[in-house]
Write a protein that holds these residues in place. Sequence first.
Motif, PDB file in Angstrom:
ATOM      1  N   LEU A 162     -12.578 -26.923  25.797  1.00  0.00           N
ATOM      2  CA  LEU A 162     -13.138 -25.852  25.311  1.00  0.00           C
ATOM      3  C   LEU A 162     -14.473 -25.204  26.058  1.00  0.00           C
ATOM      4  O   LEU A 162     -14.270 -23.971  26.150  1.00  0.00           O
ATOM      5  CB  LEU A 162     -13.661 -26.021  23.803  1.00  0.00           C
ATOM      6  N   THR A 174     -12.676 -19.240  20.818  1.00  0.00           N
ATOM      7  CA  THR A 174     -13.056 -20.418  21.750  1.00  0.00           C
ATOM      8  C   THR A 174     -14.282 -20.937  21.254  1.00  0.00           C
ATOM      9  O   THR A 174     -14.622 -22.066  20.887  1.00  0.00           O
ATOM     10  CB  THR A 174     -12.994 -20.198  23.182  1.00  0.00           C
ATOM     11  N   ARG A 189     -15.316 -24.368  19.395  1.00  0.00           N
ATOM     12  CA  ARG A 189     -16.280 -25.325  19.951  1.00  0.00           C
ATOM     13  C   ARG A 189     -17.247 -25.604  19.136  1.00  0.00           C
ATOM     14  O   ARG A 189     -17.824 -26.852  18.682  1.00  0.00           O
ATOM     15  CB  ARG A 189     -16.902 -24.940  21.142  1.00  0.00           C
ATOM     16  N   TRP A 207      -8.745 -19.265  20.372  1.00  0.00           N
ATOM     17  CA  TRP A 207      -9.108 -20.507  20.845  1.00  0.00           C
ATOM     18  C   TRP A 207      -7.795 -21.227  21.516  1.00  0.00           C
ATOM     19  O   TRP A 207      -7.959 -22.164  22.542  1.00  0.00           O
ATOM     20  CB  TRP A 207     -10.011 -21.390  20.125  1.00  0.00           C
ATOM     21  N   VAL A 239      -7.253 -22.366  25.375  1.00  0.00           N
ATOM     22  CA  VAL A 239      -7.465 -23.622  26.125  1.00  0.00           C
ATOM     23  C   VAL A 239      -6.536 -24.021  27.040  1.00  0.00           C
ATOM     24  O   VAL A 239      -6.639 -24.774  28.057  1.00  0.00           O
ATOM     25  CB  VAL A 239      -7.924 -24.541  25.145  1.00  0.00           C
ATOM     26  N   ALA A 297     -12.904 -23.497  29.007  1.00  0.00           N
ATOM     27  CA  ALA A 297     -12.405 -22.021  28.675  1.00  0.00           C
ATOM     28  C   ALA A 297     -13.593 -21.044  28.236  1.00  0.00           C
ATOM     29  O   ALA A 297     -13.232 -19.888  28.795  1.00  0.00           O
ATOM     30  CB  ALA A 297     -11.428 -22.399  27.420  1.00  0.00           C
ATOM     31  N   SER A 298     -14.670 -21.464  27.747  1.00  0.00           N
ATOM     32  CA  SER A 298     -15.637 -20.573  27.620  1.00  0.00           C
ATOM     33  C   SER A 298     -16.429 -19.889  29.031  1.00  0.00           C
ATOM     34  O   SER A 298     -16.567 -18.877  29.100  1.00  0.00           O
ATOM     35  CB  SER A 298     -16.601 -21.234  26.749  1.00  0.00           C
TER      36      SER A 298
END
Length: 304
Positions: free
Chosen positions: A273, A242, A246, A286, A289, A276-277
């Motif tokens: 993103l 992720t 990004r 990734w 997400v 999500a992080s």
Amino acid sequence: MADRPPAKLGFVGLGVMGEPMCRNLARKSGREVLGFDRAAEPLRRLHEHGVEPAPGIAALAQDCGVIFMALPSGRHVQAVCEGPDGLLAAIRPGTLVVDLGTSPVDLTRDLADHFRERGARYADAPIARTRQAAEDGTLSIMVGAEPADFAELHPLLATLATDITHCGPVGSGQIVKILNNMVLVETVVALSEAIAVARRAGLDGQVLFETLQKGSADSFALRNHGMKAILPGRFPERAFSTDYARKDLSYALSLGSDLGLDLRGARTADDLLRQASEAGYGDLYWPVVSRILDPKPNEGGPGA
């Protein structure tokens, strides 16, 4: 007459993608390959395939006629090139330096100018496709280079890839790769939204994705990121993370801003993103997400 660049090839960065690429280069090119990485283990594995470890970056600059870099970001590329013991400090005239990663366009062009001032050459050749494609030598590579440099590079890149496109002068490969990643991320966001709606409405997600493959919504993203990651909820570590996604998207947003464009879809994808992080998924593959849009199918926290 000026000395010809050495025949040896150099390879900096032996991570998840770099190690199999370096192995294929050594197996198929017919040239001696020197490798460099801070980690010792990939160098030990590659030694079995004829790759010799280099004592440092400066040694590659002195001993190799073509030097490939497979590094995580533009920041790492800049450090390898411009550091006190970096490539620029020791580069030989005629050497061709090639960035296989995704880096900002302005940095790519600046580095090309710096190498040119020292009589060396620079090309951007960012890769696309999966880790398995790196293993198999079936990557897609987008190249920004002078025509003569591209002609020299092509047979070497053919040891890594089945699709090699000369996109234009230096920086062009990065532009195409950055836009490729932008479109991919936005498509995966759309797939995540679609399956979230379908599941909340009582429809089987597999039925949705299998049916989309038969119509105009079919795509590489659907067949790979959708079917293999989003649908089963499979988001491993040591895949493209992720945080890396990004980073690449930030290059697209920066390029758009420089050109006076408001990339609204990319901004939305970047926000997801980011979430999500912040949720603890930064190191996971990734397409995780999708959990931000609908966490219910995959409850249990990061890595579950």
